[in-house]
Write an enzyme that holds these catalytic residues in place. Structure first.
Site, short mmCIF file in Angstrom:
data_model
loop_
_atom_site.label_atom_id
_atom_site.label_comp_id
_atom_site.label_asym_id
_atom_site.label_seq_id
_atom_site.Cartn_x
_atom_site.Cartn_y
_atom_site.Cartn_z
CE LYS A 44 8.65 -0.91 -9.57
NZ LYS A 44 9.26 -1.69 -10.81
CG ASN B 100 3.20 -0.67 3.48
OD1 ASN B 100 2.54 -1.16 2.94
ND2 ASN B 100 3.87 0.34 3.17
N GLY B 101 1.47 -2.50 5.69
CA GLY B 101 1.34 -4.07 6.00
C GLY B 101 1.35 -4.70 6.48
CD1 TRP C 223 -1.81 -5.48 -4.64
CD2 TRP C 223 -0.81 -6.14 -2.75
NE1 TRP C 223 -0.81 -6.82 -5.12
CE2 TRP C 223 -1.12 -7.03 -3.86
CE3 TRP C 223 -0.47 -6.92 -1.60
CZ2 TRP C 223 -0.22 -8.59 -3.77
CZ3 TRP C 223 -0.34 -7.78 -1.39
CH2 TRP C 223 0.31 -8.94 -2.79
NE ARG D 193 4.10 2.28 -0.94
CZ ARG D 193 6.06 1.22 -0.77
NH1 ARG D 193 6.40 1.80 -1.70
NH2 ARG D 193 5.16 0.85 0.59
CB CYS E 120 -0.63 0.36 1.46
SG CYS E 120 -1.53 -1.24 1.01
CE LYS F 180 8.62 -8.10 -16.89
NZ LYS F 180 9.66 -7.97 -16.26
CG HIS G 214 11.30 -35.18 -19.98
ND1 HIS G 214 11.81 -36.81 -19.95
CD2 HIS G 214 12.84 -34.36 -19.49
CE1 HIS G 214 13.00 -36.87 -20.39
NE2 HIS G 214 12.86 -35.69 -20.14
CD GLU H 195 12.56 -10.59 -15.79
OE1 GLU H 195 12.28 -11.16 -14.87
OE2 GLU H 195 11.92 -9.27 -15.78
CD GLU I 182 5.64 -8.69 -14.30
OE1 GLU I 182 5.03 -8.42 -13.15
OE2 GLU I 182 6.56 -8.53 -14.63
#
Ligand code: G6P
Length: 608
Positions: A603, A101-102, A75, A27, A2, A485, A504, A481, A488
Site C-alpha cells: 500500500k 523499512n527503506g 515487501w 505495507r 515494510c 482496480k 490506432h 482507475e 490489481e
C-alpha cells in the site's frame, strides 16, 4: 513498504508483535519475522509468505519467550522473498538484531568492505549490512555505535534494533521512512503506523529524520545525531478504533467502498461555510493565485489517476494549462517548472517515496506546493507549503477506494475555490457546483444500494481474460482507475484506452468475447463513444456500458448497461468510479483472490 513493530514491557512480547504485524500487513506481506530477547539471547523466527505462516511457525507466538522484541512484515526489494531474506537480521555473532523499512543505497560497497574483513553474510538483503555494521563498529557504548553506523548509511530507513547486551532497551531510528513510538503504562512500543498500536495506546511520538530513540519500559528518550536530547511533542491519536477494523465485512476493501459517502461528506464539510468554499489551508493571496501560468500535478498509482481527472477539471474551469505527471518520471526529466507554476501533490499515505522526491524537486525549482494527503503528519503533509487533508480515515486495503474518492472531493473544492478567485465561474455556476458537490454522498449511497446489479454482471463476466476500459475526456481519466482496480486485485489483464485511440493499433486485440467496458458519462461525447462501442462490437467485443440514468437508449447499443445518477460533468468520476470498484471487487472475490493483499503489491511504497 515494510512494516515494523516493537514492544518492551512486562508481558510476553510475541502475541502483541504478531497482532501489530497483522495491522501492518498492508505495507508488505511476502515474509515476516520476530526477534525476542530471551534471557540474554536474541532468538529469531521468520518465515516466507503471509503472516499466517509465522503464526503457525511460532504457535501464535507461544514458542517465543521474552518481554522485549521487534517484528517485521516485508515487501521485498533486495533479495527474493524467502525465510533467509526475511527480517529481523542478526549480526554475525547474534549480538544485534535489526528490522528495517527503506533502502540502503550504498549497501554493496558496505557489504564488500565487511566481507573483506571476514564477515560472512547470510542473506541477499541491504538490511543485513546494518546488523553487521552494528557489530563491526560496536565498542561498548551503544549510542556511539548507532551514530557511527548511521553515518555510514545512504538511503532511507526506519530501524528497530535490539542489542543482546542491552536487554532493557529498543533503539529506534528514522530517516525518510515513517516510525512512531507508542507510550503505554510500564510498556512502550514502536511501529511503522498507528493501527499497529491502537489497541494499546493513543499517545504517540512521531520520530523525525535523524532522531534516535532509546526506548525502555518506563522511559522514552530521543536524541539528535550530536547526542543532544530532543523534546518531543506528545500527540494523542483520535482515530476511532473501529475504523481500523473490518467491522463485520469480509474485506477491508468492501468496507472502504461502503464508507465512501461518509468519507466524501467528512472531507468536504469542514470546507463549506455559509454557502462558500473555504480553504484556509492555502496560504496564497489572490494575486499569487492569479500569477500562476501552469498547474503541475504529481502523484503515483491511483492518486495519479485523480491527477488526470484534475487535469480535465482544472483546465476546463480555470483555463490554465495543467500537466499531470507520474512522480517517478517527473524528477528525472528536467521539468520546466518555476515560481509561476503551482504544484499539487496527491498522496494517500503521504510517504510515497517517488511522490515525496518529486515534490522536493518542484519546491527546489521555486514552485508552491499544495498537497492533498490522508495521513496526518506524514512526510509529504509536513514538507509541502500547504496541505489539505482528505478525511477518509485509515485505509487498509491495498487497492485504494475511499482515499481516491476523497482526493477527488478536494480537487472539486479547489476547482470551485480557484475558479472563484480567478473570476472564471459565475455566481450561478458557483451555487450549482456547491449544490452538486453536497449531493454526491447521497448519490454514491444510491449506487451502493444497488450493488447487486454489479455483482450479477461480475458473476457473468469474471471468466474474461482481457478487458479494455475505454472512455473520452474525463471518462478516459476514470478508465485508468477502473482498469487498475480490476487488474490489481483480480489479476485479469486489463488496459485503459482513450476511446478514440483504440483504432490506432489496440483494436487488433479485440476478438470474439473480449470484454470492453465503455465509460459514457461525459455528456458532450456520448455520440462519439457510441461509435467506438460499435467499432469494437463489430469485431466481436462484449460491451458493458456505464452511463448516466438519462441515457437509457444506450441499452440498445451495448450487451450490458450500468447506470449512475447524473451530476455536473466534473463530478461524474465520483459516481462512476463506484460501480467500477464494485465490479473489480466482485470479480476478484469470485476468482478467490486475496482482495486486501494482492500479490506483489504494497500500500505504501517508501522506496523509489
Ligand atoms: C501504491 C498503492 C496504490 C497507490 C500508490 C500511491 O502503489 O498500491 O494504491 O495509489 O501507492 O500511494 P499514495 O499513498 O502516495 O497515494
Amino acid at each position: 513498504m515494510c512494516g515494523i513493530v516493537g514492544y518492551i514491557g512486562e508481558e510476553q512480547a510475541a502475541p502483541f508483535l504478531l497482532k501489530g504485524l497483522e495491522k501492518l500487513e498492508y505495507r508488505g506481506y511476502d515474509s515476516a519475522g520476530l526477534c525476542l530477547n530471551d534471557g540474554g539471547k536474541l532468538v529469531v523466527k521468520k518465515s516466507k509468505g503471509k503472516l499466517q505462516e509465522l503464526k503457525i511457525l511460532t504457535n501464535n507466538g507461544d514458542t517465543l519467550h521474552g518481554t522485549v522484541g521487534i517484528g517485521h512484515t516485508r515487501w521485498a526489494t533486495h533479495g527474493e522473498p524467502s525465510d533467509v531474506n526475511a527480517h529481523p537480521h542478526l549480526s554475525e555473532s547474534g549480538r544485534f538484531a535489526v528490522v528495517h523499512n527503506g533502502i540502503i543505497e550504498n549497501y554493496l560497497p558496505l557489504r564488500e568492505m565487511l566481507t573483506e574483513k571476514g564477515i560472512v553474510f547470510r542473506s541477499n538483503t541491504d538490511t543485513e549490512v546494518i546488523a553487521q555494521l552494528f557489530e563491526y563498529y560496536d565498542q561498548g557504548n551503544l549510542m556511539d555505535t548507532v551514530i557511527r553506523v548511521l553515518s555510514k548509511l545512504d538511503g532511507s530507513y526506519a530501524l528497530g534494533v535490539l542489542c543482546r547486551d542491552h536487554p532493557d532497551e529498543i533503539i529506534a531510528v528514522r530517516k525518510e521512512s515513517p516510525l512512531i513510538i507508542g507510550l503505554g503504562e510500564h510498556e512502550n512500543y514502536i511501529a511503522s503506523d498507528i493501527p499497529a498500536i491502537l489497541n494499546k495506546t493513543r499517545n504517540i511520538y512521531r520520530l523525525e529524520n535523524d532522531e534516535i530513540a532509546v526506548i525502555k519500559r518506563d522511559s522514552v528518550q530521543v536524541f539528535n545525531l550530536d547526542k543532544e536530547p530532543i523534546h518531543k511533542e506528545l500527540e494523542v491519536v483520535d482515530w476511532d478504533i473501529a475504523a481500523a477494523e473490518k467491522g463485520g465485512y469480509e474485506h477491508f476493501m468492501f468496507k472502504e467502498i461502503m464508507e465512501q459517502p461518509k468519507a466524501f461528506h467528512d472531507t468536504i464539510t469542514p470546507h463549506l461555510k455559509d454557502g462558500r468554499v473555504v480553504l484556509d489551508e492555502i496560504h496564497l493571496t489572490a494575486d499569487q493565485i492569479r500569477s500562476f501560468r501552469k498547474i503541475n500535478i504529481l502523484a503515483c498509482g491511483s492518486a495519479y489517476h485523480v491527477g488526470v481527472v484534475a487535469k480535465y477539471v482544472f483546465e476546463k474551469i480555470l483555463r490554465i494549462p495543467v500537466e499531470a505527471d507520474l512522480a517517478s518520471e517527473f524528477r528525472y526529466r528536467d521539468p520546466i517548472i518555476d515560481d509561476k507554476t503551482l504544484t499539487v501533490v496527491i498522496s494517500q499515505s503521504g510517504e510515497t517515496a517517488d511522490t515525496k522526491e518529486a515534490m522536493k524537486e518542484a519546491k527546489r525549482r521555486g514552485s508552491h506546493v499544495i498537497s492533498i494527503v490522508n495521513v496526518l503528519g506524514s512526510a509529504i503533509a509536513k514538507e509541502s507549503n500547504d496541505v489539505i487533508y482528505t478525511l477518509a480515515g485509515p485505509e487498509i486495503a491495498v487497492a485504494t477506494t475511499k482515499a481516491y474518492s476523497t482526493q477527488l472531493a478536494v480537487i472539486y473544492l479547489m476547482a470551485i475555490y480557484f475558479g472563484d478567485v480567478l473570476g472564471k465561474i459565475t455566481d450561478t455556476e458557483y451555487q450549482y457546483y456547491l449544490q452538486e458537490l453536497q449531493a454526491i454522498p447521497e448519490k454514491i449511497q444510491q449506487i451502493l444500494e444497488h450493488k447487486e446489479t454489479v455483482q450479477y454482471l461480475a458473476s457473468k463476466l469474471f471468466h474474461c481474460n482481457d478487458v479494455f476500459f475505454i472512455g473520452r475526456n474525463i471518462d478516459y481519466a476514470l478508465s485508468l482507475e477502473g482498469s487498475l482496480k480490476l487488474k490489481e486485485i483480480s489479476y485479469i489483464h486489463s488496459e485503459a484506452y482513450a476511446a478514440g485511440e483504440l483504432k490506432h493499433g489496440t483494436i487488433s486485440l479485440i476478438e470474439d468475447g473480449t470484454l470492453v467496458i465503455a465509460l459514457a458519462t461525459h455528456e458532450e461525447l456520448i455520440g462519439k463513444i457510441v461509435s467506438n462501442m460499435k467499432e469494437v462490437q463489430a469485431r466481436g467485443a462484449y460491451v458493458l456500458c456505464l452511463t448516466t440514468e438519462k441515457h437509457q437508449e444506450l441499452k440498445s447499443t451495448s450487451q450490458s448497461t450500468l447506470f449512475i445518477p447524473s451530476t455536473c460533468d466534473m463530478m461524474l468520476p465520483s459516481l462512476a468510479v463506484v460501480p467500477l470498484q464494485l465490479f473489480a471487487y466482485y470479480v476478484a472475490a469470485l476468482k478467490g483472490c486475496d482482495i486486501d493483499k494482492p500479490r506483489n503489491l504494497a500500500k505504501s511504497v517508501t522506496v523509489e
